[in-house]
Design a protein around this motif. Structure first.
Motif, short mmCIF file in Angstrom:
data_model
loop_
_atom_site.label_atom_id
_atom_site.label_comp_id
_atom_site.label_asym_id
_atom_site.label_seq_id
_atom_site.Cartn_x
_atom_site.Cartn_y
_atom_site.Cartn_z
N ASP A 37 21.02 51.84 -45.20
CA ASP A 37 22.53 53.04 -43.97
C ASP A 37 21.74 53.51 -42.71
O ASP A 37 21.88 53.68 -42.10
N GLN A 39 21.42 51.13 -39.19
CA GLN A 39 22.61 50.94 -38.00
C GLN A 39 21.97 50.14 -37.55
O GLN A 39 21.23 49.42 -36.73
N THR A 45 22.00 58.51 -33.76
CA THR A 45 22.24 57.41 -32.84
C THR A 45 21.11 57.96 -31.38
O THR A 45 21.34 56.61 -30.23
N THR A 86 28.20 52.13 -32.40
CA THR A 86 26.84 51.94 -33.37
C THR A 86 28.14 51.59 -34.80
O THR A 86 29.35 52.29 -34.86
N TYR A 87 27.58 50.43 -35.54
CA TYR A 87 27.91 50.19 -36.62
C TYR A 87 27.34 50.53 -37.56
O TYR A 87 26.21 51.21 -38.05
N LYS A 146 30.19 53.09 -38.01
CA LYS A 146 31.15 54.35 -37.95
C LYS A 146 32.04 54.00 -36.37
O LYS A 146 32.77 54.62 -36.60
N HIS A 147 31.75 53.12 -35.42
CA HIS A 147 32.69 52.99 -34.83
C HIS A 147 32.85 51.52 -34.76
O HIS A 147 34.17 51.24 -34.40
N SER A 188 34.63 48.28 -38.19
CA SER A 188 34.19 47.18 -39.34
C SER A 188 33.74 46.11 -39.78
O SER A 188 33.31 45.60 -40.12
N SER A 210 34.59 57.60 -29.23
CA SER A 210 34.82 58.52 -29.91
C SER A 210 36.08 58.33 -29.81
O SER A 210 37.27 57.38 -29.20
N SER A 211 36.94 58.25 -31.68
CA SER A 211 37.96 58.41 -32.35
C SER A 211 39.13 59.04 -30.87
O SER A 211 40.60 57.93 -30.96
#
Length: 450
Positions: free
Chosen positions: A46, A48, A110, A145-146, A148-149, A151, A179-180
Motif C-alpha cells: 500500500d 505509494q 499524500t 501519486t502512483y 491513484k493518478h 498506472s 484530479s480526474s
C-alpha cells in the motif's frame, strides 16, 4: 576493441542518465527508474511513490535578458536547492529546459509529498546570487501519486504536466495535485487550442466596447476595447477562457495586432458618425509589450486610420511594468513619443511602489475594481481610494475607477474628484453597433445619468 566498446557504452549510458548542466538525473533516468519501480512493486503493497513536476517561473526572461551562462547558473542553483529539499533516497532529475522532476519513494499518505513540494517552493523563494546579481525566482509544481493518478509512466507524467499547468494558471508559485476532473478539462482545452488557429483564419474574433464616463460632466468620453471570440458552435467565449492559450502559443501577437488596428479604425469611425472625439483604450499583454515591432505596429495603425494620437490609450498592468523597470520605462517613453497616452491598469493589485510610480512615464492610473466594490460601506476602501486619487493628482495623473456598479460608488468617486469611471452602472461591454447607439442616446441625454 571489445574493452573500448564497453567503455564507450558505459560512458554513453552515463550521459543518458546524468544531465551535463546540473549533474542531476535526466528524463531517461526518471523514466527508467519509474518504470522499474512500478514493475517491482508488489500488488499488496500500500506504499505509494509520487512525482513532482517542477517548472521555474519566468526562467525564459532571465535566459533571454541575461544570457545562457546566467541561465545555466540559475539551473544549477535551482537544482541544488531542489536536491536539498527532498528526502534521502528520492530522485531529482532535470528533464529539459527549466523543468525538473522529483521521484519521491515510500509514501504512506499524500501529505508527505505535499510537504516535499512546500519545502521546494520555500527553498526557491530565497533570493539567489549569480555573479553578484540578485535574482528572485519561484516555481510551479504539479503533483501525482502512483497508483491513484496513473498506472504507467506515460500516464503519470502526462497527469503531472496537467497539474503543473493548472498551478501556473492559478498564478504561478503554486502547488497543485492532479484530479480526474482536470484530465477532462485538459482534453477540452486541447480542443479549444486547436480551434484557436481556425478562429484567426476564419476571423471569428470581435471587439466589444465598455463606455468610459467623465464622472463630473456625465459625458461619454471613451471606451475600452475588449476581445471576444465568437465560436461557430459554442457562441461567445469570454477572454479568460482563451487569452492564456493565445499567450502560451504566441498567437497573442497576431490577435493583438488585429485588435490595435481594428480598435483604432473603429474609434475613428465613431468620430465621423457621432461628430465628436471618442477615446479608445487597448490592453496589451506582457508578450505584446516585449514585441520588438510594437512601436512600428502602433505607429502604422495611427497613420493608416488617421486617428488623432491623443485619443489612443495603451493599458499596461502594474506587475508587468515592474518586471524590468528601466527597460520597460524606455519602451513606454518611446510609445508616448507617438502622442498616445499610457495607463497603469489594476493599480493596487501588484507592487504598488510609489518609488517606481513617480519615475514612470504614465498619464493615467486605473483603480482596480477590488477597491471600488466595497465603496462607500467599507472605511478602509474609502481611505485607500481617496488616497490613491489624491496621490495621482499630485503626480499629475488622471484617475479612472473600474467596476462602478452602484450609485453610491459613483457619488463617492465624484466627490473625491475621480475624473473617469467605467462599470455596469453605466453599461456592460457592447458590440460596436450597440455602443454607437448608446453613445447617440447618451449625447441626447436619453439615458438617465446616476
Amino acid at each position: 576493441m571489445h574493452e573500448k566498446i564497453e567503455e564507450d557504452k558505459k560512458r554513453l549510458e552515463k550521459l543518458a542518465m546524468i544531465d551535463n548542466v546540473t549533474q542531476l538525473g535526466t528524463r531517461h533516468n526518471l523514466y527508467e527508474t519509474c518504470r522499474r519501480t512500478i514493475a517491482e512493486q508488489p500488488a499488496n503493497d500500500d506504499t505509494q511513490f509520487g512525482i513532482l513536476f517542477i517548472d521555474i517561473d519566468n526562467f525564459k526572461r532571465v535566459n533571454d535578458s541575461m544570457g545562457h551562462r546566467y541561465g545555466d547558473e540559475l539551473l544549477k542553483t535551482a537544482g541544488d536547492r531542489i536536491s536539498n529539499s527532498v528526502r534521502q533516497g528520492d530522485l531529482v532529475c532535470r528533464i529539459g529546459g527549466d523543468e525538473f522532476c522529483v521521484l519521491a519513494f515510500g509514501l504512506k499518505e499524500t501529505k508527505q509529498i505535499e510537504q516535499i513540494a512546500d519545502n521546494i517552493l520555500n527553498a526557491l523563494r530565497i533570493p539567489l546570487f549569480i555573479n553578484s546579481k540578485q535574482l528572485l525566482v519561484s516555481a510551479s509544481i504539479g503533483v501525482v501519486t502512483y497508483p491513484k493518478h496513473g498506472s504507467n509512466v506515460e500516464e503519470l507524467l502526462q497527469h503531472a504536466d496537467i497539474a503543473l499547468h493548472k498551478a501556473k494558471f492559478l498564478g504561478k508559485n503554486k502547488i497543485h495535485l492532479f484530479s480526474s476532473e482536470m484530465d477532462i478539462k485538459a482534453k477540452n482545452d486541447i480542443a479549444l487550442e486547436s480551434d484557436l488557429s481556425n478562429a484567426i483564419k476564419n476571423q471569428e474574433f470581435t471587439l466589444y466596447y465598455q463606455p468610459k464616463i467623465d464622472l463630473v460632466s456625465g459625458k461619454l468620453v471613451g471606451a475600452e476595447a475588449l476581445t471576444r471570440w465568437n465560436h461557430p458552435q459554442k457562441g461567445l467565449i469570454p477572454p479568460y477562457q482563451f487569452i492564456p492559450f493565445l499567450e502560451e502559443s504566441g498567437l497573442i501577437l497576431v490577435v493583438g495586432h488585429w485588435v490595435i488596428k481594428e480598435a483604432l479604425r473603429q474609434s475613428n469611425e465613431w468620430r465621423k458618425i457621432l461628430g465628436r472625439d471618442i477615446g479608445i483604450a487597448i490592453n496589451l499583454s506582457y508578450r505584446q509589450f516585449l514585441d520588438p515591432y510594437l512601436f512600428e505596429k502602433i505607429e502604422t495603425a495611427i497613420e493608416d486610420t488617421q486617428i488623432p494620437p491623443h485619443l489612443v490609450e495603451i493599458e499596461l498592468t502594474e506587475s508587468m511594468m515592474m518586471e524590468d523597470f528601466e527597460t520597460h520605462n524606455k519602451t513606454i517613453e518611446q510609445l508616448k513619443s507617438l502622442g498616445i497616452q499610457i495607463a497603469m491598469d489594476d493599480f493596487g493589485t501588484g507592487y504598488s511602489s510609489l518609488a517606481y510610480l513617480k519615475k514612470l512615464s504614465m498619464d493615467i492610473l486605473k483603480i482596480d475594481r477590488s477597491f471600488v466594490q466595497d465603496l462607500p460601506k467599507d472605511k478602509n476602501s474609502m481611505e485607500i481610494v481617496s488616497a490613491i486619487i489624491a496621490m495621482s493628482h499630485k503626480l499629475r495623473l488622471k484617475v479612472v475607477a473600474e467596476g462602478i456598479e452602484e450609485v453610491e460608488q459613483h457619488a463617492f468617486l465624484k466627490d473625491n474628484l475621480c475624473e473617469l469611471g467605467q462599470g455596469y452602472l453605466f453599461s456592460k461591454p457592447l458590440p460596436n453597433d450597440q455602443f454607437i447607439q448608446l453613445a447617440k442616446d447618451w449625447e441626447k441625454n436619453k439615458k438617465p445619468l446616476p
